[in-house]
Design a protein around this motif. Structure first.
Motif, PDB file in Angstrom:
ATOM      1  N   HIS A  56       0.841  -1.191   0.000  1.00 42.19           N
ATOM      2  CA  HIS A  56       0.000   0.000   0.000  1.00 42.19           C
ATOM      3  C   HIS A  56       0.880   1.246   0.000  1.00 42.19           C
ATOM      4  O   HIS A  56       1.904   1.292   0.689  1.00 42.19           O
ATOM      5  CB  HIS A  56      -0.911   0.011   1.240  1.00 42.19           C
ATOM      6  N   LEU A  57       0.476   2.225  -0.799  1.00 43.31           N
ATOM      7  CA  LEU A  57       1.166   3.511  -0.812  1.00 43.31           C
ATOM      8  C   LEU A  57       0.148   4.637  -0.786  1.00 43.31           C
ATOM      9  O   LEU A  57      -0.761   4.689  -1.626  1.00 43.31           O
ATOM     10  CB  LEU A  57       2.040   3.647  -2.065  1.00 43.31           C
ATOM     11  N   ASP A  58       0.290   5.520   0.174  1.00 42.25           N
ATOM     12  CA  ASP A  58      -0.443   6.779   0.185  1.00 42.25           C
ATOM     13  C   ASP A  58       0.376   7.751  -0.657  1.00 42.25           C
ATOM     14  O   ASP A  58       1.496   8.134  -0.276  1.00 42.25           O
ATOM     15  CB  ASP A  58      -0.595   7.286   1.618  1.00 42.25           C
ATOM     16  N   MET A  59      -0.146   8.135  -1.807  1.00 45.96           N
ATOM     17  CA  MET A  59       0.622   8.967  -2.736  1.00 45.96           C
ATOM     18  C   MET A  59       0.958  10.329  -2.149  1.00 45.96           C
ATOM     19  O   MET A  59       1.867  11.015  -2.632  1.00 45.96           O
ATOM     20  CB  MET A  59      -0.131   9.096  -4.058  1.00 45.96           C
ATOM     21  N   GLY A  60       0.266  10.720  -1.096  1.00 49.67           N
ATOM     22  CA  GLY A  60       0.581  11.976  -0.431  1.00 49.67           C
ATOM     23  C   GLY A  60       1.906  11.959   0.295  1.00 49.67           C
ATOM     24  O   GLY A  60       2.409  13.010   0.704  1.00 49.67           O
ATOM     25  N   GLU A  61       2.500  10.759   0.447  1.00 49.12           N
ATOM     26  CA  GLU A  61       3.775  10.640   1.154  1.00 49.12           C
ATOM     27  C   GLU A  61       4.975  10.656   0.218  1.00 49.12           C
ATOM     28  O   GLU A  61       6.122  10.613   0.678  1.00 49.12           O
ATOM     29  CB  GLU A  61       3.782   9.347   1.972  1.00 49.12           C
ATOM     30  N   VAL A  62       4.735  10.707  -1.084  1.00 49.91           N
ATOM     31  CA  VAL A  62       5.842  10.673  -2.053  1.00 49.91           C
ATOM     32  C   VAL A  62       6.613  11.986  -2.016  1.00 49.91           C
ATOM     33  O   VAL A  62       6.017  13.073  -1.921  1.00 49.91           O
ATOM     34  CB  VAL A  62       5.294  10.410  -3.473  1.00 49.91           C
ATOM     35  N   GLU A  63       7.950  11.902  -2.074  1.00 54.79           N
ATOM     36  CA  GLU A  63       8.776  13.107  -2.085  1.00 54.79           C
ATOM     37  C   GLU A  63       9.609  13.166  -3.361  1.00 54.79           C
ATOM     38  O   GLU A  63       9.765  12.171  -4.074  1.00 54.79           O
ATOM     39  CB  GLU A  63       9.698  13.127  -0.864  1.00 54.79           C
ATOM     40  N   ALA A  64      10.131  14.353  -3.645  1.00 52.21           N
ATOM     41  CA  ALA A  64      10.947  14.550  -4.845  1.00 52.21           C
ATOM     42  C   ALA A  64      12.160  13.628  -4.791  1.00 52.21           C
ATOM     43  O   ALA A  64      12.837  13.537  -3.769  1.00 52.21           O
ATOM     44  CB  ALA A  64      11.398  16.001  -4.940  1.00 52.21           C
ATOM     45  N   SER A  65      12.435  12.937  -5.905  1.00 53.04           N
ATOM     46  CA  SER A  65      13.433  11.875  -5.887  1.00 53.04           C
ATOM     47  C   SER A  65      14.182  11.766  -7.205  1.00 53.04           C
ATOM     48  O   SER A  65      13.717  12.222  -8.250  1.00 53.04           O
ATOM     49  CB  SER A  65      12.765  10.520  -5.598  1.00 53.04           C
ATOM     50  N   LEU A  66      15.337  11.111  -7.129  1.00 54.42           N
ATOM     51  CA  LEU A  66      16.073  10.609  -8.274  1.00 54.42           C
ATOM     52  C   LEU A  66      16.382   9.140  -7.985  1.00 54.42           C
ATOM     53  O   LEU A  66      16.024   8.623  -6.923  1.00 54.42           O
ATOM     54  CB  LEU A  66      17.367  11.385  -8.498  1.00 54.42           C
ATOM     55  N   ALA A  67      17.044   8.470  -8.906  1.00 52.32           N
ATOM     56  CA  ALA A  67      17.504   7.104  -8.660  1.00 52.32           C
ATOM     57  C   ALA A  67      18.885   6.942  -9.271  1.00 52.32           C
ATOM     58  O   ALA A  67      19.153   7.407 -10.380  1.00 52.32           O
ATOM     59  CB  ALA A  67      16.538   6.077  -9.243  1.00 52.32           C
ATOM     60  N   GLY A  68      19.773   6.286  -8.534  1.00 49.70           N
ATOM     61  CA  GLY A  68      21.109   6.076  -9.044  1.00 49.70           C
ATOM     62  C   GLY A  68      22.051   5.654  -7.932  1.00 49.70           C
ATOM     63  O   GLY A  68      21.614   5.416  -6.795  1.00 49.70           O
ATOM     64  N   PRO A  69      23.332   5.538  -8.238  1.00 46.55           N
ATOM     65  CA  PRO A  69      23.988   5.972  -9.471  1.00 46.55           C
ATOM     66  C   PRO A  69      24.022   4.933 -10.590  1.00 46.55           C
ATOM     67  O   PRO A  69      24.404   5.255 -11.706  1.00 46.55           O
ATOM     68  CB  PRO A  69      25.421   6.248  -9.002  1.00 46.55           C
ATOM     69  N   LYS A  70      23.571   3.682 -10.316  1.00 47.93           N
ATOM     70  CA  LYS A  70      23.662   2.689 -11.380  1.00 47.93           C
ATOM     71  C   LYS A  70      22.534   1.676 -11.376  1.00 47.93           C
ATOM     72  O   LYS A  70      22.557   0.731 -12.159  1.00 47.93           O
ATOM     73  CB  LYS A  70      25.009   1.953 -11.300  1.00 47.93           C
ATOM     74  N   ARG A  71      21.513   1.878 -10.519  1.00 50.03           N
ATOM     75  CA  ARG A  71      20.366   0.977 -10.539  1.00 50.03           C
ATOM     76  C   ARG A  71      19.083   1.791 -10.412  1.00 50.03           C
ATOM     77  O   ARG A  71      19.008   2.700  -9.566  1.00 50.03           O
ATOM     78  CB  ARG A  71      20.437  -0.056  -9.403  1.00 50.03           C
ATOM     79  N   PRO A  72      18.059   1.471 -11.202  1.00 44.38           N
ATOM     80  CA  PRO A  72      16.819   2.255 -11.163  1.00 44.38           C
ATOM     81  C   PRO A  72      16.076   2.140  -9.846  1.00 44.38           C
ATOM     82  O   PRO A  72      15.305   3.035  -9.495  1.00 44.38           O
ATOM     83  CB  PRO A  72      15.985   1.646 -12.304  1.00 44.38           C
ATOM     84  N   GLN A  73      16.279   1.045  -9.109  1.00 45.96           N
ATOM     85  CA  GLN A  73      15.545   0.851  -7.862  1.00 45.96           C
ATOM     86  C   GLN A  73      16.179   1.556  -6.671  1.00 45.96           C
ATOM     87  O   GLN A  73      15.612   1.575  -5.584  1.00 45.96           O
ATOM     88  CB  GLN A  73      15.398  -0.643  -7.554  1.00 45.96           C
ATOM     89  N   ASP A  74      17.361   2.161  -6.880  1.00 43.96           N
ATOM     90  CA  ASP A  74      18.046   2.825  -5.780  1.00 43.96           C
ATOM     91  C   ASP A  74      17.619   4.294  -5.715  1.00 43.96           C
ATOM     92  O   ASP A  74      18.320   5.197  -6.168  1.00 43.96           O
ATOM     93  CB  ASP A  74      19.562   2.707  -5.945  1.00 43.96           C
ATOM     94  N   ARG A  75      16.437   4.493  -5.116  1.00 40.46           N
ATOM     95  CA  ARG A  75      15.879   5.851  -5.045  1.00 40.46           C
ATOM     96  C   ARG A  75      16.670   6.697  -4.060  1.00 40.46           C
ATOM     97  O   ARG A  75      17.098   6.219  -3.002  1.00 40.46           O
ATOM     98  CB  ARG A  75      14.409   5.783  -4.598  1.00 40.46           C
ATOM     99  N   VAL A  76      16.866   7.962  -4.425  1.00 36.57           N
ATOM    100  CA  VAL A  76      17.547   8.924  -3.565  1.00 36.57           C
ATOM    101  C   VAL A  76      16.668  10.166  -3.474  1.00 36.57           C
ATOM    102  O   VAL A  76      16.307  10.747  -4.503  1.00 36.57           O
ATOM    103  CB  VAL A  76      18.935   9.308  -4.131  1.00 36.57           C
ATOM    104  N   ALA A  77      16.309  10.556  -2.269  1.00 31.45           N
ATOM    105  CA  ALA A  77      15.541  11.786  -2.103  1.00 31.45           C
ATOM    106  C   ALA A  77      16.362  12.964  -2.608  1.00 31.45           C
ATOM    107  O   ALA A  77      17.595  12.998  -2.449  1.00 31.45           O
ATOM    108  CB  ALA A  77      15.167  11.987  -0.643  1.00 31.45           C
TER     109      ALA A  77
END
Length: 911
Positions: free
Chosen positions: A362-383
Motif C-alpha cells: 500500500h502507498l499513500d501517494m501523499g507521502e511521495v517526495e521529490a526523488s532521483l535514482a542512481g547511481p547505477k540501478r533504477p531501484q536505488d531511489r535517492v531523495a
C-alpha cells in the motif's frame, strides 16, 4: 472447443455484433471468479478461446480459477497474445532469423512462403537515432540525416521484410518510441478479428521484444517483454509457455502533493516493489487512488515494471482509460466496444474492488517526495535533499576522497566548484577546460549529460510541460545551462513537440539547449553520442567521476556513456534544473542554481511550476494533434519511401557489415540431434551478482581496439562509421565479438580487471573473452559461465543468449536467474542451471581454473536436478544443480536445439 462449449456468446453494440468467450458463463462451470485478479481473468479468457484439449486443457482453466485458494499455482499454461511489438534493435535480428528460417526451409525442400507471422507484428524503428548533434536548431535534421546514412543497409532489409512477409508492419524512423506509439496509437484495449465470417472480440494482449513493453499495461492491455526469439515463436503461432504467476496487489490511495511528479511516484513504487521481491510475478494496481491518477501517470508506472522486477504492472480499464482513448483519437466505436466488453466480462475497475492477491502493498501517494535514482540501478531511489551526500558516499566507495570544506566566492561558471556548492575538490581530479570559447574547471560530480529522453516520461504531458515551464522561468531569471552539459530533448512521439509548441514552451527549452535531437530512444539506451572532445579529454585525464541526469528508465553501469560513471534518473524538470546547476553535488533543496541579472541567488523553488500552471499547459494537448501525427504513421518521409528493395521471398544476403546470414540453422536436419552431456568444460567467465543483459549483450559504442572493432576495420569500416552495437544486431560476427565485452563487467577470474577480459586457462594468458572462446572452439572444448544472483537482469536482449551460444557456452550455472534471460538461454539451446541452496562459486572456492562436467542432460526433466562435477588440481567434487528449464514446452525447445528450430520443424510437419 469441446471442453466449454457454452461460453461462446454475442455482444451487440450499435449495429455491430461481436462473438466473445464469456467469463461469467465459464464461471458457472469452473467456479466463482468475481475476485480473481483482472490479469488472471485475461489469461482465463485466453485459455477459453484456445481450448482444444491439447495445447489448452480444461485443467489449465480450472487451475486459474483455483488459484484463488492460495494465491499461487504450479500449473504451466500456454498463452497466445493477440499481437507482437518490436523495436528495430531487437526487431532486425528477429527478421534476420525469419529470413534465415525461410532459407533453411528452402534447403529442406519446402515452400519458404510457409514462414510468415501468424499474429500481427508491428516493428517501430526507434533505437537507431543517436545524439551526434545537439544544442542548436538544426540538430534534429542533422541527426536524422546521419541516422539514414548509418543505417541504410538495415533499413533496406526492413523494407524487404515489410514487403516479403504477411502480417508485418514497419513504423519508419523519426516517428517515435515503440512504447509511446503503442500507447498513443496501436493499443486498442479490446482486439477484434474476423474468422469464419464472424467478428470476434477479445482482450488486446501482446508480447514485445523490449522489456518496457509493459508500458501498455497502463491502458489496461496485458503485455510484457520477451526475448526476440520467444517473440518470433509467438508471432509464428506458438504459445508463450508460462507458469500461472503470483499476482501482487499494489493499493494506491491519496494524491500527490504540490510539486511532486509522476517520476517521483514511479521511483518510489519501483523502490518498494524491488524491496518486496516481485521477480517473475504480476503486479496489479488497485485502490480508489486510481480515480485521480491520470493514464499517463499509470503508463509511467507500468513502463518501469522491469526496473521493479515484475513481469508486468497492470492497471484495469476504467473511465480514465476511455478518456485517454478519446484524447488520443481512437474511434468512437472502438471506445464503445472497450466499455461494453470490459463491463460484460468483469474486467472493468469498479470503486472498492478488492481482488484476491498473493500479497499486497500500500502507498499513500501523499507521502511521495521529490526523488532521483542512481547511481547505477533504477531501484536505488535517492531523495532530492540527499543527492549531494549520496554522491559524496559514491566517491568514498570508489576510493576517492573529498578534501576538507573550504568556503569561497563561487564563479558563475563553476570555476572553483559548481554554483551553490560550498566544497572544493582535489585539483588532481578537477581539470581546466576551454570549450566553445569559454574556460571553466570541470569537477567531480559535473553533469556532462542532461537528457529529456525515454518512453518513461516523454509520454507524460504533465512532466514534459513542467520541464518547459521551469525552462521558461529560468530563462526569465537569466539562468543558463552550464557549458560542460550536453543537453538534449528526444520525445517519444511527434505529439510532444506539437503540444510544447502549442503551449509556447519550445523556445524556452531551446534557449537552454534542450533542442529537439530526434524522436526515439537515445540516451536511455546508450545512444547519447560523443561528448565534446574537450570534455572527453578532461574526464579521461582527471579520471573524473562525472554524472548524467536523464528522464529515462535505465542507468546501469556503462550504459549511458562509457566515461560517465554515475547516472541518475529524474523527472524532466529536474533534468533541466541539474543542467542549470551543473553538478550533482549541488543540493537543489537549499543551494542556488545561479544568480539572476541583479546578482541575486535563484533557487529551485523560485522557478518550479505550480500544479495549476502545469494543468493549464496540459489543456493545450488535444485530439487533433494525435490524429495529425498518426494519420500516416506507416508511410515515412521521402527518403524512406525511396529505399528500393528486391522482390523476392528468400533474402539474397548481399555483402554487408550490418546484415549477415546467421549460422543457427547450418546443418539442420528434419530431426533434432541427440543431446550430449558436457565433458571437461572450461569456465569462460566467473561473474558476480546482478550481472545484467547490458553486461552480457553488446550495447553502446564499439571500441576500435575491441574484437568487434578490429573485425569492422578488417572489413573496411572506419571507426567513425562503426555506429553502435545495437545497430549491428543483424550481424552475428559483430555481436558475438561484443558478447561479455562491456567496459564495466568484472570477471572474477582476473583480479582487479574491469572489462571483457578472461584467462585462457590452458595457456594462462589474459585476453578478450571472444578471443579466448575462439581458442577453445579450435580445441573443441565446451564452455560454461558461472554467476551469482539475479543473472541476466535488465532489458530483454536476445543477443545476450545468442552471443553466449555462439561463443560455445553449453550451460550457465548461477545462484538465480532473471525471467527473460533464463527463457532466452533455453531458446538458444543453452541450459540454465541453479546452484543448490547454500552453495555458490564462493563456497565452492572456484577460481576459474576448474573443469566442469554435466551429466544427465539427455534425461532432463523440468525443474529436476543434474550432476555437476568440478575438477581441479586437488581432485573433484560434485553438486546437484537444479535445472531451470521450468516447463515441458521449454524442454521441447531445448531438445530441438532452440525454440526456432522447434518452430521451424513444426511448421513443416517435422516436429
Amino acid at each position: 472447443m469441446s471442453t466449454t462449449p457454452d461460453t461462446l456468446q454475442t455482444l451487440d453494440i450499435g449495429s455491430q455484433s461481436y462473438h466473445y468467450y464469456s467469463l461469467p458463463e465459464a464461471a458457472h462451470t469452473l467456479g466463482n471468479i468475481d475476485r480473481l485478479p483482472k490479469t488472471l481473468k485475461i489469461l482465463l479468457e485466453n485459455q477459453l478461446r484456445f481450448a482444444d484439449d491439447e495445447s489448452v486443457a480444461r485443467e489449465d482453466m480450472q487451475a486459474l480459477v483455483d488459484w484463488q485458494q492460495e494465491g499461487r499455482s504450479d500449473r504451466e499454461i500456454g498463452y497466445r497474445p493477440a499481437r507482437v511489438l518490436m523495436q528495430d534493435f531487437t526487431g532486425v535480428p528477429g527478421v534476420v532469423d525469419l529470413a534465415s528460417m525461410r532459407a533453411a526451409v528452402e534447403k529442406l525442400g519446402e515452400d519458404p512462403a510457409r514462414i510468415n507471422p501468424l499474429s500481427p507484428v508491428d516493428l517501430v524503428i526507434d533505437h537507431s537515432v543517436m545524439v551526434d548533434k545537439f544544442g542548436n536548431a538544426t540538430a534534429f535534421e542533422e541527426n536524422v540525416e546521419i541516422e539514414m546514412q548509418r543505417n541504410r543497409e538495415r533499413y533496406e532489409f526492413l523494407r524487404w521484410g515489410q514487403k516479403a512477409f504477411d502480417n508485418f508492419s514497419v513504423v519508419p524512423p523519426g516517428t517515435g518510441i515503440c512504447h509511446q506509439v503503442n500507447l498513443e496509437y496501436l493499443g486498442r484495449a479490446v482486439w477484434t478479428k474476423k474468422e469464419d465470417g464472424k467478428q470476434f472480440a477479445y482482450p488486446d494482449t501482446l508480447v514485445g521484444t523490449d522489456s518496457h513493453t509493459t508500458m501498455i499495461n497502463g491502458l489496461g492491455v496485458l503485455g510484457w517483454g520477451v526475448g526476440g526469439i520467444e517473440a518470433e515463436a509467438a508471432m509464428l503461432g506458438q504459445p508463450v509457455s508460462m507458469l500461472i504467476p503470483e499476482v501482487i496487489g499494489f493499493k494506491l490511495t491519496g494524491k500527490l502533493k504540490e510539486g511532486i511528479t509522476a517520476t517521483d511516484l514511479v521511483l518510489t513504487v519501483t523502490e518498494m516493489l524491488r524491496k518486496k521481491g516481485v521477480v517473475g510475478k504480476f503486479v496489479e494496481f488497485y485502490g480508489d487512488g486510481l480515480k485521480d491518477l491520470p493514464l499517463a501517470d499509470r503508463a509511467t508506472i507500468a513502463n518501469m515494471a522491469p526496473e521493479y522486477g515484475a513481469t508486468c504492472g497492470f492497471f484495469p480499464v476504467d473511465d480514465e482509460t476511455l478518456n485517454y482513448m478519446r484524447l488520443t483519437g481512437r474511434d468512437d466505436d472502438q471506445i464503445a466496444l472497450v466499455e461494453a466488453y470490459c463491463k460484460t466480462q468483469g474486467l472493468w475497475r469498479e470503486p472498492g474492488d478488492e481482488p484476491i492477491f498473493s500479497d499486497t502493498l500500500h502507498l499513500d501517494m501523499g507521502e511521495v517526495e521529490a526523488s532521483l535514482a542512481g547511481p547505477k540501478r533504477p531501484q536505488d531511489r535517492v531523495a532530492l535533499k540527499d543527492m549531494a551526500t549520496t554522491f559524496a558516499k559514491v566517491m568514498e566507495d570508489d576510493g576517492k576522497s573529498l578534501p576538507s570544506t573550504e568556503t569561497g566566492k563561487l564563479s558563475s561558471e563553476g570555476g572553483q566548484t559548481a554554483v551553490g556548492i560550498d566544497r572544493s575538490f582535489d585539483h588532481n581530479d578537477s581539470q581546466d577546460v576551454t570549450f566553445d570559447g569559454r574556460s571553466f574547471r570541470l569537477n567531480p560530480g559535473a553533469v556532462v549529460i542532461a537528457a529529456i529522453t525515454s518512453c518513461t516520461n516523454t509520454s507524460n504531458p504533465s512532466v514534459m510541460m513542467a520541464a518547459g515551464l521551469l525552462a521558461r522561468k529560468a530563462r526569465e531569471k537569466g539562468l543558463t545551462t552550464k557549458p560542460w552539459v550536453k543537453t538534449s530533448l528526444a520525445p517519444g512521439s511527434k505529439v510532444v513537440t506539437e503540444y510544447l509548441a502549442a503551449a509556447e514552451l519550445d523556445d524556452d527549452l531551446d534557449a537552454l539547449g534542450f533542442n529537439l535531437v530526434g524522436y526515439g530512444c537515445t540516451t536511455c539506451i546508450g545512444n547519447s553520442g560523443p561528448l565534446p572532445e574537450a570534455i572527453d579529454k578532461a574526464i579521461t585525464a582527471g579520471d573524473l567521476t562525472v554524472a548524467s541526469v536523464l528522464s529515462g528508465n535505465r542507468n546501469f553501469e556503462g550504459r549511458v556513456h562509457p566515461l560517465v560513471k554515475t547516472n541518475w534518473l529524474a523527472s524532466p524538470p529536474l533534468v533541466v534544473a541539474y543542467a542549470l546547476a551543473g553538478n550533482v553535488q549541488c543540493d537543489l533543496t537549499k543551494d542556488p542554481l545561479g544568480e539572476d541579472s541583479d546578482g541575486k541567488p535563484v533557487y529551485l523553488k523560485d522557478i518550479w511550476p505550480s500544479q495549476a500552471e502545469i494543468a493549464q499547459a496540459v489543456e493545450k494537448v488535444n485530439t487533433e494533434m494525435f490524429r495529425k501525427e498518426y494519420g500516416a504513421v506507416f508511410e515515412g518521409d521521402e527518403t524512406w519511401k525511396a529505399i528500393k528493395v528486391p522482390d523476392s521471398q528468400v533474402y539474397e544476403w548481399p555483402e554487408s557489415t550490418y546484415i549477415q546470414h546467421p549460422p543457427f540453422f547450418d546443418g539442420m536436419g528434419r530431426e533434432p540431434d541427440p543431446i550430449e552431456d558436457v565433458h571437461d568444460a572450461h569456465i569462460l567467465a566467473m561473474l558476480g551478482d546482478s550481472v545484467t543483459t547490458d553486461h552480457i549483450s553488446p550495447a553502446g559504442s564499439i571500441k576500435p581496439d575491441s574484437p568487434a572493432g578490429r573485425y569492422l576495420q578488417e572489413h573496411g569500416v572506419k571507426p567513425v562509421d562503426f555506429n553502435s552495437y545495437g545497430s549491428r544486431r543483424g550481424n552475428h560476427e559483430v555481436m558475438m565479438r561484443g558478447t561479455f565485452a562491456n567496459v564495466r563487467i568484472k570477471n572474477e577470474m582476473l583480479d582487479g580487471v574491469v572489462g571483457g577480459e578472461t584467462r585462457h586457462v590452458p595457456s594462462g594468458e589474459q585476453m578478450a573473452i571472444y578471443d579466448a572462446a575462439m581458442k577453445y572452439q579450435e580445441q573443441k572444448t565446451p564452455l560454461v559461465v558461472i554467476a551469482g544472483k539475479e543473472y541476466g537482469t535488465g532489458s530483454s536482449r536476445d543477443w545476450a543468449a545468442k552471443g553466449t551460444r555462439l561463443l560455445g557456452v553449453r550451460a550457465v550455472i548461477a545462484e538465480s536467474f532473471e525471467r527473460i534471460h533464463r527463457s532466452n538461454l533455453i531458446g538458444m539451446g543453452v541450459v540454465p542451471l541453479q546452484f543448490p541452496e547454500g552453495e555458490d562459486r564462493k563456497s565452492l572456492r572456484l577460481t576459474g581454473d576448474e573443469t566442469i562436467s554435466i551429466s544427465g542432460l539427455d534425461a532432463l526433466t523440468p525443474g529436476g536436478n543434474v550432476k555437476v562435477t568440478i575438477k581441479n588440481a586437488e581432485g573433484e567434487r560434485s553438486v546437484d544443480a537444479k535445472c531451470r528449464i521450468d516447463t515441458a514446452n521449454e524442454m521441447a525447445y531445448y531438445h530441438h536445439g532452440g525454440i526456432l528450430h522447434y518452430v521451424l520443424r513444426k511448421m513443416i510437419g517435422a516436429a
